[in-house]
Design an enzyme around this catalytic site. Sequence first.
Site, short mmCIF file in Angstrom:
data_model
loop_
_atom_site.label_atom_id
_atom_site.label_comp_id
_atom_site.label_asym_id
_atom_site.label_seq_id
_atom_site.Cartn_x
_atom_site.Cartn_y
_atom_site.Cartn_z
CG HIS A 272 -1.73 -1.21 1.39
ND1 HIS A 272 -2.05 -1.73 2.61
CD2 HIS A 272 -2.29 -2.03 0.47
CE1 HIS A 272 -2.79 -2.81 2.46
NE2 HIS A 272 -2.93 -3.03 1.16
CE1 TYR B 69 -0.18 2.80 9.14
CE2 TYR B 69 -0.02 0.80 10.45
CZ TYR B 69 -0.72 1.61 9.58
OH TYR B 69 -1.97 1.24 9.16
#
Length: 186
Positions: A62, A132
């Site tokens: 992604h 993240y």
Amino acid sequence: MAVDTTGIEGLLVVRWPTYEDERGFFRQTYQIAELAEALGREPVLRQGNHSHSVPGVLRGFHAEPWDKLVYVVRGHAYAAIADIRPESPTFGQHRSFMLGEPPDGERIRLFVSAGLANSFCTLGAGPVDYLYDVSDYWRPDVDKPSVAWDDPDLAVEWPLAAPVLSDADRANPTLRELFPEHPRWG
């Protein structure tokens, strides 16, 4: 501390020492000033995300229009970062890393610049917690290109033969399908 380059512009490895004793360990995982020096710009982190995945999961390639600072806090993950920026001289290349707890992984952070495609699979018998921080807020209306996890041009040597995938990741196109006119295919 060391911020290492990888040969793909905007993909950095951040290493800090770990201090261990009978209580456990302590480690710093990044400093914005050091990332800024390595990048030539100061990253701004606006949102933190936590992905919890069971064993055998692969979360496909992604690419979002925001920077990511990745860290595995529990378990082991094999991360592959691919350059799918068509204007980049390293378009179609990837780098792979073993993240997580030693001895099978390494307690490093990856800085993944906007436009690079992030992917990882979980290894071992336990779940993986993948954190993240990102430089922008998630928005559903933003173009977020994705690429097939098993793209033959990327040729990632995944350590799982039959990973658990989402329906969306199963349907991702290849790089050639996304960029059919790219000179690399010439």
